[in-house]
Design an enzyme around this catalytic site. Structure first.
Site, mmCIF file in Angstrom:
data_model
loop_
_atom_site.group_PDB
_atom_site.id
_atom_site.type_symbol
_atom_site.label_atom_id
_atom_site.label_comp_id
_atom_site.label_asym_id
_atom_site.label_seq_id
_atom_site.Cartn_x
_atom_site.Cartn_y
_atom_site.Cartn_z
ATOM 1 N N ARG A 6 0.835 -1.208 0.000
ATOM 2 C CA ARG A 6 0.000 0.000 0.000
ATOM 3 C C ARG A 6 0.866 1.252 0.000
ATOM 4 N NH1 ARG A 6 -2.867 -4.084 1.695
ATOM 5 N NH2 ARG A 6 -5.149 -4.129 1.639
ATOM 6 N N ARG A 25 -5.799 -17.857 -9.647
ATOM 7 C CA ARG A 25 -6.615 -17.257 -8.567
ATOM 8 C C ARG A 25 -7.746 -16.382 -9.131
ATOM 9 N NH1 ARG A 25 -2.625 -15.171 -4.050
ATOM 10 N NH2 ARG A 25 -4.602 -14.904 -2.958
ATOM 11 N N ASP A 64 -4.310 -15.506 7.195
ATOM 12 C CA ASP A 64 -3.014 -15.987 6.711
ATOM 13 C C ASP A 64 -2.276 -16.835 7.754
ATOM 14 O OD1 ASP A 64 -3.439 -14.713 4.303
ATOM 15 O OD2 ASP A 64 -2.315 -12.913 4.842
HETATM 16 C C1 S3P Z 1 -4.173 -8.924 1.857
HETATM 17 C C2 S3P Z 1 -5.411 -9.367 2.164
HETATM 18 C C3 S3P Z 1 -5.722 -10.787 2.425
HETATM 19 C C4 S3P Z 1 -4.476 -11.598 2.744
HETATM 20 C C5 S3P Z 1 -3.360 -11.301 1.793
HETATM 21 C C6 S3P Z 1 -3.003 -9.818 1.808
HETATM 22 C C7 S3P Z 1 -3.997 -7.479 1.582
HETATM 23 O O1 S3P Z 1 -6.339 -11.335 1.280
HETATM 24 O O2 S3P Z 1 -4.769 -12.980 2.710
HETATM 25 O O3 S3P Z 1 -2.206 -12.063 2.162
HETATM 26 O O4 S3P Z 1 -2.848 -6.994 1.524
HETATM 27 O O5 S3P Z 1 -5.008 -6.784 1.406
HETATM 28 P P1 S3P Z 1 -7.916 -11.128 1.029
HETATM 29 O O6 S3P Z 1 -8.147 -9.704 1.186
HETATM 30 O O7 S3P Z 1 -8.224 -11.603 -0.330
HETATM 31 O O8 S3P Z 1 -8.570 -11.978 2.077
#
Ligand code: S3P
Length: 435
Positions: free
Chosen positions: A28, A124, A314
């Site tokens: 981000r 995915r 995670d």
């Molecule tokens: C993340 C959100 C999660 C997480 C990923 C990183 C992020 O995925 O599993 O490792 O940086 O916004 P999801 O938002 O698809 O659940």
């Protein structure tokens, strides 16, 4: 070139480490720097793993100036002239790169991008981001990668997501910044709120009500300085190891403690593990602190379900390893999302733990694990999934005999110093075999 890591049973985990910086926050920070109004943002302690490098490479191709000043500092200049020639953006293994960038690019008039990924990312689901972006008027295609996007003017929407996903929510909010009017996203449970916190800290006006976020279009921010906190999802591996090995005590410095990420601490407490937090501080709206985890005599089984799931999504692979040593039945449910991560983590964790002697039953949306069962060494393929590689390294540390992790180089996408920290905390060095 692939890499094998061979682990044996270890003793206690003891010491103090600075875990790798947070992956979600590094992605981000880089992206938000590139879409700032102007200027150069300074990111201290970014994660130097492959996933975040993919984000930097994509931003550079889109027109951002990137300066990798040192291991501890990266500077990203806001894009002034977006690259409007057709461009292929390689997101590597990183779902966050692909999904958040899609939200940014959808509203960037003139951009013509094809987002590609490695073998795992190419499988995915991307329909979850293209569905809301299409409703906003985006020109986007690709149910799975490659995803093609022609940036154009967007309109705001009110969107009810069927998944608690920060990637989906963030993609819609980022597109919402470029849309006319107010964009609203509601999710079934609160997923990590890093985007919202960073927006707030950068002066973007947004409204948060329970699981709903509202943002007005036509908002931007100035360049900024950010020091990335440690990643609780990476600390989770040695926290689990400390819980598993009698006589352990591990302290994690400057750890991110955003409540939408600290579900693992709640579960460790359910298990009877002491977690002590000190030196609480704040980095751009993200709470940080030093956290110490100590082993306990006996581990209680636990339940993971409902709103807790997105707060530790995670960490479930390594929590499943812990469950094999708990006294009784652990239940993990409502976690179907695990099936569409870097691997199908329900299948890969259950198969691997069964191979090591655990009593695990996979279900459609989770696992049932009955413990305690002694584990024995086995050969486990990470299948390119960093968190699988590390979870089984921790399982190996309590197993009889040797455990070989195949495709262990995947670990470095989020935890470049994993083996080094393993050695620092245990005094034992895993054997590295380059194949
Ligand atoms: C993340 C959100 C999660 C997480 C990923 C990183 C992020 O995925 O599993 O490792 O940086 O916004 P999801 O938002 O698809 O659940």
């Amino acid at each position: 070139m692939g890499q094998k890591l061979i682990f044996s049973r270890s003793g206690a985990f003891r010491g103090e480490i600075r875990p790798p910086s947070d992956k979600s926050l590094t992605h981000r920070a880089y992206m938000f720097a590139a879409i700032a109004k102007g200027g150069t943002s300074v990111i201290h302690d970014p994660l130097k793993g492959e996933d975040c490098e993919s984000t930097l490479d994509c931003l550079e191709k889109l027109g951002a100036k990137i300066e990798r000043v040192s291991h501890e500092e990266t500077r990203v200049s806001a894009i002034q002239n977006w690259n409007t020639t057709p461009v292929t953006l390689d997101c590597g293994n990183s779902g966050t790169t692909m999904r958040l960038l899609s939200g940014i690019l959808a509203g960037q008039v003139g951009v013509n991008a094809t987002l590609v990924g490695d073998e795992s990312l190419s499988k995915r689901p991307m329909g979850r981001i293209s569905a809301p972006l299409l409703l906003m008027g985006a020109e986007i295609a690709g149910a799975t990668p490659p995803v093609t996007i022609h940036g154009r003017q967007l309109k705001s929407i009110t969107y009810e997501s069927s998944v608690a996903s920060a990637q989906v929510k963030s993609a819609v909010l980022l597109a919402g910044l470029k849309a006319e009017g107010r964009t609203t996203v509601t999710e079934p449970a609160l997923s990590r709120d890093h985007t919202e916190r960073m927006f707030n800290a950068l002066g973007v006006k947004l409204i948060q009500k329970a699981n709903t976020v509202l943002v007005d279009g036509d908002q931007s921010w100035d360049s900024f300085t950010f020091r990335v906190p440690g990643d609780i999802s990476s600390a989770a591996f040695f926290a689990a190891a400390a819980a598993l090995h009698p006589g352990s005590q591990v302290t994690f410095q400057h750890l991110g403690l955003n409540p939408s990420r600290t579900g693992i601490l709640d579960v460790l407490e359910q298990m009877g593990i002491r977690c002590e937090i000190e030196n609480l501080d704040d980095e751009l709206g993200e709470p940080v602190g030093n956290v110490t985890i100590q082993s306990s005599e006996e581990l209680n089984p636990f339940v993971i379900e409902g709103d807790l799931v997105p707060r530790l999504i995670d960490e479930i692979p390594v929590l499943a390893v812990l469950a094999t040593q708990c006294q009784g039945e652990t239940v993990i449910r409502d976690a179907k999302e695990l099936r569409v991560k870097e691997t199908d983590r329900i299948a890969v964790v259950s198969d691997g733990l069964k191979k090591m002697g655990a009593n695990v039953t996979p279900t459609e949306d989770g696992m049932i694990i009955i413990g305690p069962t002694p584990l024995h060494g086995a050969t486990i393929d990470s299948a390119g999934d960093h968190r699988i590689g590390m979870s089984f390294a921790i399982a190996a540390s309590i197993a009889e005999g040797e455990t070989t992790i195949l495709n262990a180089d995947a670990i470095h996408s989020s935890y470049p110093e994993f083996e080094e920290h393993f050695t620092q905390l245990t005094g034992q060095t895993p054997l590295v075999v380059n194949t």
